[in-house]
Motif scaffolding. Structure first.
Motif, PDB file in Angstrom:
ATOM      1  N   LYS A 233       4.911   2.366  -8.006  1.00 57.27           N
ATOM      2  CA  LYS A 233       5.178   3.489  -8.901  1.00 57.27           C
ATOM      3  C   LYS A 233       6.459   4.186  -8.460  1.00 57.27           C
ATOM      4  O   LYS A 233       6.686   4.393  -7.266  1.00 57.27           O
ATOM      5  N   LYS A 234       7.296   4.541  -9.445  1.00 57.72           N
ATOM      6  CA  LYS A 234       8.482   5.357  -9.193  1.00 57.72           C
ATOM      7  C   LYS A 234       8.436   6.581 -10.081  1.00 57.72           C
ATOM      8  O   LYS A 234       8.263   6.477 -11.302  1.00 57.72           O
ATOM      9  N   VAL A 235       8.557   7.745  -9.475  1.00 54.68           N
ATOM     10  CA  VAL A 235       8.600   9.007 -10.203  1.00 54.68           C
ATOM     11  C   VAL A 235       9.733   9.844  -9.610  1.00 54.68           C
ATOM     12  O   VAL A 235       9.725  10.155  -8.411  1.00 54.68           O
ATOM     13  N   ASN A 236      10.727  10.184 -10.433  1.00 52.23           N
ATOM     14  CA  ASN A 236      11.895  10.928  -9.952  1.00 52.23           C
ATOM     15  C   ASN A 236      12.543  10.210  -8.753  1.00 52.23           C
ATOM     16  O   ASN A 236      12.933  10.850  -7.773  1.00 52.23           O
ATOM     17  N   SER A 237      12.610   8.890  -8.830  1.00 56.42           N
ATOM     18  CA  SER A 237      13.199   8.015  -7.813  1.00 56.42           C
ATOM     19  C   SER A 237      12.346   7.895  -6.553  1.00 56.42           C
ATOM     20  O   SER A 237      12.672   7.107  -5.661  1.00 56.42           O
ATOM     21  N   ARG A 238      11.269   8.654  -6.461  1.00 62.09           N
ATOM     22  CA  ARG A 238      10.371   8.525  -5.312  1.00 62.09           C
ATOM     23  C   ARG A 238       9.509   7.277  -5.500  1.00 62.09           C
ATOM     24  O   ARG A 238       8.982   7.034  -6.575  1.00 62.09           O
ATOM     25  N   LEU A 239       9.380   6.531  -4.439  1.00 54.47           N
ATOM     26  CA  LEU A 239       8.719   5.233  -4.505  1.00 54.47           C
ATOM     27  C   LEU A 239       7.382   5.274  -3.784  1.00 54.47           C
ATOM     28  O   LEU A 239       7.286   5.776  -2.658  1.00 54.47           O
ATOM     29  N   LEU A 240       6.359   4.748  -4.433  1.00 56.96           N
ATOM     30  CA  LEU A 240       5.048   4.594  -3.810  1.00 56.96           C
ATOM     31  C   LEU A 240       4.576   3.162  -4.029  1.00 56.96           C
ATOM     32  O   LEU A 240       4.495   2.694  -5.165  1.00 56.96           O
ATOM     33  N   VAL A 241       4.293   2.466  -2.942  1.00 55.78           N
ATOM     34  CA  VAL A 241       3.761   1.100  -2.986  1.00 55.78           C
ATOM     35  C   VAL A 241       2.349   1.137  -2.408  1.00 55.78           C
ATOM     36  O   VAL A 241       2.164   1.553  -1.255  1.00 55.78           O
ATOM     37  N   LEU A 242       1.376   0.735  -3.210  1.00 63.19           N
ATOM     38  CA  LEU A 242      -0.008   0.638  -2.756  1.00 63.19           C
ATOM     39  C   LEU A 242      -0.390  -0.828  -2.643  1.00 63.19           C
ATOM     40  O   LEU A 242      -0.091  -1.624  -3.544  1.00 63.19           O
ATOM     41  N   ILE A 243      -1.038  -1.186  -1.554  1.00 62.65           N
ATOM     42  CA  ILE A 243      -1.489  -2.556  -1.326  1.00 62.65           C
ATOM     43  C   ILE A 243      -2.999  -2.494  -1.139  1.00 62.65           C
ATOM     44  O   ILE A 243      -3.490  -2.004  -0.112  1.00 62.65           O
ATOM     45  N   LEU A 244      -3.732  -2.982  -2.130  1.00 58.52           N
ATOM     46  CA  LEU A 244      -5.186  -2.859  -2.156  1.00 58.52           C
ATOM     47  C   LEU A 244      -5.817  -4.188  -1.783  1.00 58.52           C
ATOM     48  O   LEU A 244      -5.536  -5.222  -2.408  1.00 58.52           O
ATOM     49  N   PRO A 245      -6.706  -4.206  -0.790  1.00 55.76           N
ATOM     50  CA  PRO A 245      -7.343  -5.464  -0.371  1.00 55.76           C
ATOM     51  C   PRO A 245      -8.369  -5.925  -1.395  1.00 55.76           C
ATOM     52  O   PRO A 245      -8.804  -5.152  -2.261  1.00 55.76           O
ATOM     53  N   PRO A 246      -8.772  -7.184  -1.332  1.00 60.59           N
ATOM     54  CA  PRO A 246      -9.790  -7.688  -2.256  1.00 60.59           C
ATOM     55  C   PRO A 246     -11.073  -6.867  -2.150  1.00 60.59           C
ATOM     56  O   PRO A 246     -11.542  -6.543  -1.055  1.00 60.59           O
ATOM     57  N   SER A 247     -11.625  -6.498  -3.304  1.00 59.31           N
ATOM     58  CA  SER A 247     -12.821  -5.665  -3.331  1.00 59.31           C
ATOM     59  C   SER A 247     -13.483  -5.783  -4.686  1.00 59.31           C
ATOM     60  O   SER A 247     -12.822  -6.038  -5.701  1.00 59.31           O
ATOM     61  N   SER A 248     -14.775  -5.564  -4.710  1.00 63.68           N
ATOM     62  CA  SER A 248     -15.504  -5.573  -5.979  1.00 63.68           C
ATOM     63  C   SER A 248     -15.112  -4.391  -6.851  1.00 63.68           C
ATOM     64  O   SER A 248     -15.355  -4.379  -8.055  1.00 63.68           O
ATOM     65  N   TYR A 249     -14.484  -3.366  -6.234  1.00 63.68           N
ATOM     66  CA  TYR A 249     -14.063  -2.184  -6.984  1.00 63.68           C
ATOM     67  C   TYR A 249     -12.692  -2.378  -7.638  1.00 63.68           C
ATOM     68  O   TYR A 249     -12.222  -1.507  -8.367  1.00 63.68           O
ATOM     69  N   THR A 250     -12.018  -3.499  -7.346  1.00 65.76           N
ATOM     70  CA  THR A 250     -10.693  -3.755  -7.926  1.00 65.76           C
ATOM     71  C   THR A 250     -10.671  -5.146  -8.553  1.00 65.76           C
ATOM     72  O   THR A 250      -9.717  -5.907  -8.368  1.00 65.76           O
ATOM     73  N   SER A 251     -11.691  -5.475  -9.291  1.00 67.89           N
ATOM     74  CA  SER A 251     -11.777  -6.811  -9.887  1.00 67.89           C
ATOM     75  C   SER A 251     -10.971  -6.933 -11.168  1.00 67.89           C
ATOM     76  O   SER A 251     -10.636  -8.042 -11.594  1.00 67.89           O
ATOM     77  N   SER A 252     -10.649  -5.816 -11.814  1.00 64.16           N
ATOM     78  CA  SER A 252      -9.899  -5.860 -13.067  1.00 64.16           C
ATOM     79  C   SER A 252      -8.753  -4.870 -13.023  1.00 64.16           C
ATOM     80  O   SER A 252      -8.694  -3.978 -12.157  1.00 64.16           O
ATOM     81  N   LEU A 253      -7.825  -5.007 -13.978  1.00 71.03           N
ATOM     82  CA  LEU A 253      -6.685  -4.094 -14.046  1.00 71.03           C
ATOM     83  C   LEU A 253      -7.136  -2.659 -14.277  1.00 71.03           C
ATOM     84  O   LEU A 253      -6.586  -1.712 -13.701  1.00 71.03           O
ATOM     85  N   ALA A 254      -8.147  -2.469 -15.108  1.00 71.46           N
ATOM     86  CA  ALA A 254      -8.662  -1.113 -15.363  1.00 71.46           C
ATOM     87  C   ALA A 254      -9.208  -0.490 -14.081  1.00 71.46           C
ATOM     88  O   ALA A 254      -8.997   0.710 -13.814  1.00 71.46           O
ATOM     89  N   ASP A 255      -9.897  -1.301 -13.273  1.00 76.75           N
ATOM     90  CA  ASP A 255     -10.406  -0.787 -11.996  1.00 76.75           C
ATOM     91  C   ASP A 255      -9.263  -0.375 -11.077  1.00 76.75           C
ATOM     92  O   ASP A 255      -9.330   0.663 -10.400  1.00 76.75           O
ATOM     93  N   VAL A 256      -8.219  -1.198 -11.052  1.00 78.25           N
ATOM     94  CA  VAL A 256      -7.077  -0.896 -10.185  1.00 78.25           C
ATOM     95  C   VAL A 256      -6.359   0.365 -10.655  1.00 78.25           C
ATOM     96  O   VAL A 256      -5.952   1.200  -9.834  1.00 78.25           O
ATOM     97  N   GLN A 257      -6.191   0.538 -11.948  1.00 81.34           N
ATOM     98  CA  GLN A 257      -5.553   1.749 -12.468  1.00 81.34           C
ATOM     99  C   GLN A 257      -6.365   2.994 -12.117  1.00 81.34           C
ATOM    100  O   GLN A 257      -5.807   4.039 -11.754  1.00 81.34           O
ATOM    101  N   SER A 258      -7.692   2.877 -12.221  1.00 78.56           N
ATOM    102  CA  SER A 258      -8.554   4.004 -11.861  1.00 78.56           C
ATOM    103  C   SER A 258      -8.465   4.301 -10.369  1.00 78.56           C
ATOM    104  O   SER A 258      -8.367   5.467  -9.960  1.00 78.56           O
ATOM    105  N   LYS A 259      -8.480   3.246  -9.549  1.00 71.46           N
ATOM    106  CA  LYS A 259      -8.363   3.413  -8.099  1.00 71.46           C
ATOM    107  C   LYS A 259      -7.016   4.030  -7.731  1.00 71.46           C
ATOM    108  O   LYS A 259      -6.936   4.919  -6.865  1.00 71.46           O
ATOM    109  N   THR A 260      -5.956   3.586  -8.396  1.00 63.92           N
ATOM    110  CA  THR A 260      -4.622   4.126  -8.130  1.00 63.92           C
ATOM    111  C   THR A 260      -4.562   5.613  -8.446  1.00 63.92           C
ATOM    112  O   THR A 260      -4.010   6.405  -7.665  1.00 63.92           O
ATOM    113  N   ALA A 261      -5.110   6.003  -9.589  1.00 67.59           N
ATOM    114  CA  ALA A 261      -5.108   7.420  -9.968  1.00 67.59           C
ATOM    115  C   ALA A 261      -5.851   8.260  -8.932  1.00 67.59           C
ATOM    116  O   ALA A 261      -5.423   9.365  -8.579  1.00 67.59           O
TER     117      ALA A 261
END
Length: 530
Positions: A489-517
């Motif tokens: 994610k980039k907001v006002n040039s600030r950079l955030l990189v999240l690296i999420l390990p394999p998990s049942s809570y991140t099985s789909s894109l919707a889950d990952v978006q919710s986890k990211t938020a």
């Protein structure tokens, strides 16, 4: 014999061979060659070898060295013909704050080459990384990171010894001394250099700041203000707690190199004596290098003299490269480190200290300027008397406030945050030594194992292919073949990189978006969106 005041004395040999589970790799383990060349010195036919100022490995024969440096020079000259006028103008006006040099990158079947030109294109530095050795070391190749590592090597030399051109300003007769100095520095710097297995960290090259409450930060500012008022000869200051920066008064162009030197080389060498004496007289401050006996006024010579660093002026425009020599004093007490810089000439001799007609005898003694504007034993003694109580109080308050904070180590994900405007960077993958002194000496560990090499490589590829340096906003979600998720994610040039390990809570894109938020709201909202 090397003088203790020489900066290379401070390059720490700690953890010379990092463990296999470490997040770093020795640069020399993936290195094919490294060189510094001065093309103008090898213009005549039959004298091409004279352009070589330094070459690693030294065991390479001179014909091979000439062939490598000649290929690099030919590559740069040939590709100049294809640069547009606008791009050439940009290349010529790059400054160090932009990671700053005209460069060329060449990829072959066996190696990755990067060349940079410095100081009005008079000098060239080059490096070649072996793809096979990188594979063995689990080091993913990322050309921007290699370029940054090469640039940082030049900046580190420049910080301690000045510009390359300053060594040969009197002509060819100065070249032997220049070669000797390059060999002295790089023959020690290269073997000790470690690079991250997450190359993005080396590419960004930021500085980790310590978060603290407003009132406590004001205490730090007040201490520094009083210190500079009492000793006006001090022109620049850095204040660190453990391995994090709290406050600085110097050009941002010098900040990353100086911060890395302090936290990765100088400060780790002080841990052993601090732990040894932590049970007694723990609040007593001390200078990390320089004279141990401050009771006399004997001149500082030889091993007792202080290192000189070459820094930019804060007032100079960013495109100017004028450097000023400063003597560096580093004072440490209770995990707090104050780095002070005094100009290394006689121009400040009569302006060095505050004067008052009605000051006491103690103040009069403290206000006596050091002879010729150079740091003296008396100045060191007076600063020690000022800081030993003031700094201990502030350091104790900082320790009380941050003692229970475990945010970075208790997360179930990995992250990299970088703000290019302030150079602030924090990451769960960073490897700066823990510089706190505690009874146990233990450090907490992350809940998540380090990402595999394919994930690190994918992060770098995603940054190169899908995240624009020129755009201030952006978002990208990528899933690796091993089920790790990468969120950028980039907001006002600030950079955030999240690296999420394999998990049942991140099985789909919707889950990952919710986890990211959830992660952004709970951990990064204050610094990421403010």
């Amino acid at each position: 014999m090397e003088s203790i005041s020489n900066p290379l004395y401070f390059f720490s040999n700690l953890s010379l061979n990092p463990p296999s589970c470490s997040n770093v790799v020795r640069f020399i383990d993936v290195l094919e060659f490294f060189f510094v060349a001065h093309p103008l010195s090898g213009r005549k036919e039959g004298e091409e070898h004279k352009r070589i100022m330094y070459f690693h490995p030294k065991s390479e024969n001179i014909e091979r060295q000439s062939e490598i440096t000649g290929f690099a020079e030919a590559t740069v000259n040939f590709t100049d013909n294809f640069l547009s006028t606008s791009r050439r103008d940009v290349a010529e006006n790059l400054n160090d704050n932009d990671d700053g040099f005209d460069f060329r990158a060449v990829s072959t079947q066996r190696t990755e080459h990067v060349y940079i030109r410095t100081e009005d294109n008079q000098f060239m530095l080059g490096v070649s990384i072996s793809k096979q050795l990188s594979l063995v070391s689990n080091y993913p190749l990322f050309q921007p990171a290699i370029r940054s590592i090469l640039s940082d090597a030049y900046k580190m030399f420049r910080m301690f010894f000045g510009t390359f051109s300053s060594f040969i300003k009197n002509g060819p007769d100065d070249i032997p001394k220049f070669k000797e100095r390059l060999d002295f520095f790089f023959s020690k710097y290269i073997p000790l250099l470690k690079v991250h297995k997450m190359p993005l960290l080396d590419h960004l090259g930021g500085v980790e700041f310590l978060r603290m409450s407003g009132p406590l930060y004001l205490n730090v500012v007040s201490l520094i203000t009083e210190l500079r008022e009492e000793f006006p000869i001090i022109e620049k200051i850095m204040f660190l707690y453990q391995d994090k920066l709290l406050y600085y008064q110097l050009s941002k162009r010098d900040l990353p190199s100086l911060f890395r030197y302090l936290t990765h080389n100088l400060l780790p060498t002080t841990l052993a004596p601090e732990l040894e004496h932590s049970g007694r007289n723990a609040s007593k401050g001390r200078y990390l290098r320089g004279p141990t006996d401050l009771t006399t006024d004997a001149p500082l010579f030889g091993d007792e003299s202080l290192s000189v660093v070459h820094l930019h002026s804060e007032q100079d425009p960013e495109f100017r490269e004028d450097l000023i020599g400063y003597q560096m004093m580093v004072y440490r007490c209770l995990n707090a480190t104050v780095c002070m810089f005094v100009r290394n000439d006689g121009s400040n001799g009569e302006m060095g200290f505050r004067r008052s007609s009605d000051s006491s005898q103690s103040s009069s003694t403290r206000s006596t300027p050091p002879q010729n504007g150079v740091v003296s034993r008396r100045l060191l003694r007076n600063i020690d008397q000022f800081l030993e109580t003031e700094l201990a109080q502030v350091a104790s308050k900082i320790g009380d406030e941050i003692g229970d904070e475990k945010l970075a180590d208790n997360t179930d994900f990995h992250y990299i945050y970088f703000n290019p405007s302030s150079l602030s960077m924090t990451s769960s993958l960073s490897t700066s030594p823990s510089l706190s002194v505690s009874a146990s000496g233990s450090t907490s560990s992350s809940k998540v194992s380090l990402p595999p090499v394919d994930v690190n490589r994918l992060v770098c590829d995603t940054m190169s292919n899908f995240v624009s340096d020129t755009e201030e906003f952006g978002e990208c979600f990528v899933k690796s073949s091993s089920d790790w998720w990468i969120v950028i994610k980039k907001v006002n040039s600030r950079l955030l990189v999240l690296i999420l390990p394999p998990s049942s809570y991140t099985s789909s894109l919707a889950d990952v978006q919710s986890k990211t938020a959830t992660i952004v709201k709970s951990h990064f909202e204050a610094i990421f969106f403010s």
